[in-house]
Design an enzyme around this catalytic site. Structure first.
Site, PDB file in Angstrom:
ATOM      1  N   ASP A 141      33.840  48.069  41.601  1.00  0.00           N
ATOM      2  CA  ASP A 141      34.839  49.079  41.990  1.00  0.00           C
ATOM      3  C   ASP A 141      34.553  50.444  41.372  1.00  0.00           C
ATOM      4  O   ASP A 141      34.795  51.475  42.001  1.00  0.00           O
ATOM      5  CB  ASP A 141      36.235  48.628  41.556  1.00  0.00           C
TER       6      ASP A 141
HETATM    7  N1  NAP Z   1      39.324  48.544  32.376  1.00  0.00           N
HETATM    8  C1  NAP Z   1      40.615  48.452  32.561  1.00  0.00           C
HETATM    9  O1  NAP Z   1      41.394  48.842  31.712  1.00  0.00           O
HETATM   10  C2  NAP Z   1      41.168  47.880  33.805  1.00  0.00           C
HETATM   11  C3  NAP Z   1      42.484  47.469  33.796  1.00  0.00           C
HETATM   12  C4  NAP Z   1      43.022  46.941  34.968  1.00  0.00           C
HETATM   13  C5  NAP Z   1      42.254  46.842  36.094  1.00  0.00           C
HETATM   14  N2  NAP Z   1      40.966  47.244  36.083  1.00  0.00           N
HETATM   15  C6  NAP Z   1      40.193  47.177  37.310  1.00  0.00           C
HETATM   16  O2  NAP Z   1      39.067  46.389  37.124  1.00  0.00           O
HETATM   17  C7  NAP Z   1      38.016  46.911  37.925  1.00  0.00           C
HETATM   18  C8  NAP Z   1      36.842  47.178  37.027  1.00  0.00           C
HETATM   19  O3  NAP Z   1      35.724  47.537  37.797  1.00  0.00           O
HETATM   20  P1  NAP Z   1      34.310  46.947  37.510  1.00  0.00           P
HETATM   21  O4  NAP Z   1      33.386  47.678  38.377  1.00  0.00           O
HETATM   22  O5  NAP Z   1      34.045  46.941  36.054  1.00  0.00           O
HETATM   23  O6  NAP Z   1      34.424  45.419  37.902  1.00  0.00           O
HETATM   24  P2  NAP Z   1      34.755  44.800  39.342  1.00  0.00           P
HETATM   25  O7  NAP Z   1      34.968  45.840  40.346  1.00  0.00           O
HETATM   26  O8  NAP Z   1      35.851  43.820  39.100  1.00  0.00           O
HETATM   27  O9  NAP Z   1      33.444  44.102  39.732  1.00  0.00           O
HETATM   28  C9  NAP Z   1      32.823  43.187  38.885  1.00  0.00           C
HETATM   29  C10 NAP Z   1      31.641  42.636  39.595  1.00  0.00           C
HETATM   30  O10 NAP Z   1      30.882  41.890  38.676  1.00  0.00           O
HETATM   31  C11 NAP Z   1      30.248  40.842  39.393  1.00  0.00           C
HETATM   32  N3  NAP Z   1      30.054  39.716  38.487  1.00  0.00           N
HETATM   33  C12 NAP Z   1      30.956  38.848  38.040  1.00  0.00           C
HETATM   34  N4  NAP Z   1      30.388  37.956  37.227  1.00  0.00           N
HETATM   35  C13 NAP Z   1      29.078  38.263  37.186  1.00  0.00           C
HETATM   36  C14 NAP Z   1      27.954  37.683  36.516  1.00  0.00           C
HETATM   37  N5  NAP Z   1      28.081  36.613  35.724  1.00  0.00           N
HETATM   38  N6  NAP Z   1      26.747  38.251  36.693  1.00  0.00           N
HETATM   39  C15 NAP Z   1      26.617  39.345  37.493  1.00  0.00           C
HETATM   40  N7  NAP Z   1      27.642  39.923  38.135  1.00  0.00           N
HETATM   41  C16 NAP Z   1      28.858  39.369  37.985  1.00  0.00           C
HETATM   42  C17 NAP Z   1      31.145  40.482  40.531  1.00  0.00           C
HETATM   43  O11 NAP Z   1      30.380  40.320  41.694  1.00  0.00           O
HETATM   44  P3  NAP Z   1      29.793  38.886  42.089  1.00  0.00           P
HETATM   45  O12 NAP Z   1      30.971  37.988  42.127  1.00  0.00           O
HETATM   46  O13 NAP Z   1      29.101  39.100  43.370  1.00  0.00           O
HETATM   47  O14 NAP Z   1      28.844  38.534  40.978  1.00  0.00           O
HETATM   48  C18 NAP Z   1      32.050  41.703  40.695  1.00  0.00           C
HETATM   49  O15 NAP Z   1      31.851  42.351  41.936  1.00  0.00           O
HETATM   50  C19 NAP Z   1      38.502  48.167  38.586  1.00  0.00           C
HETATM   51  O16 NAP Z   1      38.974  47.892  39.880  1.00  0.00           O
HETATM   52  C20 NAP Z   1      39.667  48.535  37.708  1.00  0.00           C
HETATM   53  O17 NAP Z   1      40.650  49.269  38.378  1.00  0.00           O
HETATM   54  C21 NAP Z   1      40.405  47.741  34.942  1.00  0.00           C
END
Ligand code: NAP
Ligand code: NAP
Lengths: 114, 453, 114, 453
Positions: D381
């Site tokens: 994301d």
């Molecule tokens: N940081 C905060 O404080 C917070 C708080 C609340 C919400 N959020 C939300 O969390 C999200 C964070 O974004 P992000 O880009 O860090 O994460 P993300 O959008 O949740 O994407 C994580 C990606 O990692 C991949 N993944 C999972 N396990 C894996 C593994 N073992 N090896 C390789 N890839 C793996 C997944 O794809 P696959 O399944 O294809 O592997 C997934 O698409 C945002 O939408 C944000 O709004 C963050």
């Protein structure tokens, strides 16, 4: 229920009348300390171009002593006390009114033209 | 009523916060004024008050005087104005402390200490501000007055003030004479503290005295156990102190240096280490016109001399003409240009210069080498390259506007005299510098006339 | 001299016992308000990379309720009250000790290498 | 003792201020801990306390438990840990309120209100935090649980809580049953409030609950008229609220949206407007090595997947190898990468990555076009260009790291699945994108092996 609740919070201060008064004072000093911290935080990031109006604006706030002056002037004590109070009201009001108006005048000039 | 006071205090806080950003500042001032109004109304409702005659009269009289001077004062006289208002506030705190003591001489030790502090700080603020006013408005010589053993005398007086304080606080009811002596002492202390400080350092002093007047109000708040006084007073006390610090930093000096060094007195003037020499090239406004006519980018750097010459309006006229001529015009403002922080901003705002054209030092310096012309109008210390280049200079390390990096520099001043800090300025001797001697207003007017044809 | 001084500052509150207590409450609420303002100022400029430790660090501060817990546990009232107090002490202490230690551990990792 | 409390409160303030800057943060935490110690010691000296047995026992037991979990917990489990500690604090406030009420049921109405608030907020914090813990640690499904009329049921319960509060505060001494009902109600409310929120939104929830636990402590402070509780509690209350806001802003969502929308539930997933299509080019780690070998500048963008794969150590190894190979290596950290603000920073710090190599989103984006390779490790994301390009996307407007502007982008993830927000990612189909499928740790390890061997 009276101020014994305050004393409950400061249990070591119930011995003498003075130390009871001390507990109230501690609360007031605490308020003082908090306000100092707050003042520091509020001001420390102000850009320099605003310093002059900031100075006159905060100067106007220090005219709050008008509250104390009014209490002294209106207490209806003897003539000298009232005179002191009256003068205090005059000077504090000059500070308040002059400070706010002049600050406003300055900001009026700062206004962005359309 | 207690709740009204709390609300008033919150309004002060919010107002002060909003004063910190240009977009909200005016509204912030209004909000803080509403807080003050609330506090006054709440006090009027106070049951302790039995006579309104004197209160009403005082409010009216003070209000009229305040309003008149606020509308009469010239924008260039702001520093003096703030000094006067500040002295007013300090005096009021002194009188409140005195009045309370006069009416209730038997008080616990805490209250006695608070009374003493309100009077002492209030007194120092009163005479200190008055003297600062005198120096700024040049009713009194701005030169620092230094006499032998000054520090020792002051030190002794401070010890005396401490002593009086202890005696008074221990038995306030039987020490009216000590109290009166303390009042006098505080007034004398205020004078002595400001005497050795040069006129040009007054803004720092005023900011510090502003902080004091806040503390005096807070002390008065302790006297009458009123927390809106305590909060408002300590907010002002803290903010004044921080402002003082920021100013000292911008001048690259310590507060101690400002307060005790007699900076700007004849003895320190001209002690600029190695003397700058070289050829000085001067120009007439008419010659300067040809350069300006061709310039695509011009930066105007105003300083104290612009305030003295009251040249802001004609400067703005020149700026507009330059723009109409196709040049990009910016005004570069040094944080301590003039004699008051933001001094130049106020003046240029008065002359209706667009707020967006004002650039701070840190933003303009990287652009300087690409500027065709820098016009220095009555500025000196704030464009002195010695602060950057000459380690021996007293101002070494102070950040300055690097006009010497512009392609051409015009320096508008009346003579080769040094500025406030009394330091020689090697800028005048640089290859790309041209002096245009004369009163700034006249010089700029001459340029404007050339443009107009 | 006792807390009448406090009442002098809040002259409308001397009528009933409850409103006397109200004056103390007003002071405490005032402290609360000041602290909220201060908290907002302190936190609003923290860079995002510090948010996690900031969260756990401020969380540890909220364990200050341990003070109230200790007073309840040590008041020597009946068994149930003491039990409530004891449990409160346990949980609050977990919050305090766990919070500070874990925050410190995080910062230990943040340390710049030399 | 009052003075010790005041000192403690000041230490909290100073500590909290220092927590706000990386250079002083650790010391700040220590200072705040000293404040806590002072407060505890001051309380031990309290004359009201007549028995130390239970206090000592409680402190010891709680201290040991706290220390053990603090040292045992894995850095990746920080969010869960904070949730647990938070629940602990909330429960303590509830118990304090209850205990005080149990011992002194006859109190003025102000105190009764404070007791009620301490219990209510404390109870909500307790079960809310526990449920958040469950969702984060995946002991409970992270999916938002939404049922019919949920909002109405919750609304009714809130009204009930209000009603109980009024009845209780009016006559606390005769309403023990209402009080117990309120305790139960608060616990139920905590559960219901967190149920409809998706596991990935838990950090926001925890920050909000953190704020609540502060408010509960402040309420407990009003109960026992203790100002250190009031100040510390309200500091935490305010800071938690501000943090929550900052996080919501970074995700470009409102707090209401986070709390009530059931974001991340099956219904909203995949509603990314027009579906992104195109050719997906995939690569083996071995092929990727040749590109990396030639790269002069590499930016690594970690995301939640790096945390899942526990790949931080091997990522750091890769970074070091790249540097030794002559490349400039940066780690670009999005404010909400991972599941906790600063999540990536903590992980990379654990792996000993130099603090100076971590770059914030706003600093890296302008440099992106000059980067040879961007390696996206388990992020999705936070690198989704739809947020910038596609107005129909639910995440439109959220600031992202513009990896698509780098010359080559490697995307390490296990599948084409979407990330937390359930939005398709057009990045995968871009001309310069290469997918490297597989567990992040294994993939990076393979690259490292290529470099070494
Ligand atoms: N940081 C905060 O404080 C917070 C708080 C609340 C919400 N959020 C939300 O969390 C999200 C964070 O974004 P992000 O880009 O860090 O994460 P993300 O959008 O949740 O994407 C994580 C990606 O990692 C991949 N993944 C999972 N396990 C894996 C593994 N073992 N090896 C390789 N890839 C793996 C997944 O794809 P696959 O399944 O294809 O592997 C997934 O698409 C945002 O939408 C944000 O709004 C963050
Ligand atoms: N802004 C603040 O808050 C503040 C506070 C305290 C101290 N200061 C100090 O004040 C100084 C400000 O620097 P600055 O560069 O603005 O001023 P400056 O260094 O004091 O120089 C002002 C120059 O203006 C010239 N001048 C005076 N009247 C003039 C007129 N009618 N027409 C043309 N020129 C005239 C003077 O030269 P001639 O006599 O040759 O004409 C003088 O050299 C700094 O040293 C700063 O530290 C500032």
């Amino acid at each position: 229920m009276n101020f014994s609740a305050l004393l409950a919070a400061v249990p070591d201060s119930a011995e003498t009348a003075t130390s009871e008064h001390g507990a109230l004072f501690a609360l007031l000093i605490f308020i003082f300390v908090l306000a100092v911290f707050l003042g520091v935080e509020l001001i420390s990031k102000v850009p320099s171009q605003l310093h002059t109006p900031l100075m006159s604006g905060s100067n106007a706030i220090s005219g709050i002593t008008v509250v104390g002056a009014m209490i002294a002037a209106g207490a209806g004590s003897n003539l000298f006390g009232t005179a002191l109070g009256f003068l205090a009201v005059v000077f504090a009001t000059i500070n308040v009114v002059g400070g706010y108006l002049v600050t406003d005048r300055m900001f009026g000039m700062f206004k962005k033209k359309d | 009523m207690q709740w009204i006071y709390i609300l008033a205090a919150c309004l002060f806080i919010v107002g002060l916060k909003m004063l910190g950003s240009a977009a909200t500042a005016r509204k912030g001032n209004l909000i803080s004024a509403i807080g003050m109004l609330l506090a006054i109304v709440a006090t009027l409702l106070d049951r302790e008050i039995i006579s309104y005659t004197w209160i009403g009269g005082g409010l009216l009289l003070g209000g009229v005087i305040g309003a008149v001077i606020a509308y009469r004062v010239k924008m260039t006289a702001m520093p003096e104005m703030v000094a006067l208002l500040n002295g007013s506030g300090g005096l009021a705190s002194l009188l409140v402390g005195w009045g309370e003591y006069h009416m209730h001489p038997v008080v616990p030790v805490f209250t006695a200490v608070a009374i003493y502090l309100a009077v002492l700080i209030g007194g120092i603020t009163t005479t200190g501000s008055l003297l600062a006013y005198g120096k700024l408005s040049e009713k009194i010589s701005g030169k620092p007055t230094v006499f032998a053993n000054q520090q020792i005398v002051n030190g002794l007086l401070v010890v005396l003030a401490l002593l009086f304080g202890i005696i008074f606080s221990a038995h306030p009811e039987s020490n009216y004479i000590i109290f009166i002596l303390a009042v006098v002492l505080s007034l004398v202390l205020g004078l002595l503290a400001v005497l050795p400080i040069g006129g040009a350092d007054m803004p720092v002093v005023i900011s510090l005295l502003n902080s004091y007047s806040g503390l005096a109000a807070a002390a008065a708040g302790f006297v009458i156990s009123n927390n809106v006084l305590i909060v408002a007073g300590s907010l002002v006390g803290a903010s004044g102190l921080i402002l003082t610090q920021i100013m000292c930093k911008a001048m690259n000096r310590s507060l101690t240096n400002v307060l005790f060094s007699g900076f700007g007195s004849a003895t320190t003037a001209g002690s600029g280490g190695e003397s700058a020499t070289g050829e000085v090239k001067s120009l007439t406004p008419e010659d300067a016109y040809f350069v300006l006519e061709a310039a695509r980018s011009v930066v105007i750097v105003p300083g104290y001399g612009m305030a003295v010459a009251q040249a802001q309006h004609v400067v703005k006229e020149l700026g507009t003409l330059l723009e109409e001529n196709g040049a990009d015009v910016k005004y570069a403002i040094h944080p301590v240009a003039g004699r008051m922080p933001g001094h130049m901003n106020v003046l240029l705002a008065e002359a209706d210069v667009d707020y967006d054209q004002l650039v701070e030092m840190d933003s303009i310096n990287p652009l300087m080498p690409s500027m065709d012309v820098a016009i220095v109008i009555g500025a000196n210390d704030v464009v002195n390259p010695a602060a950057r280049e000459n380690e021996g200079s007293p101002s070494y390390g102070m950040p300055v506007i690097n006009v010497d990096q512009a392609r051409t520099v015009f320096i508008l001043k009346r003579s080769m005299a040094s500025g406030f800090a009394g330091i020689e300025n090697p800028l005048f001797f640089k290859e790309n510098s041209r002096m245009i001697f004369g009163d700034a207003k006249k010089t700029v007017q001459a340029m404007v006339n050339e443009f107009k044809g």
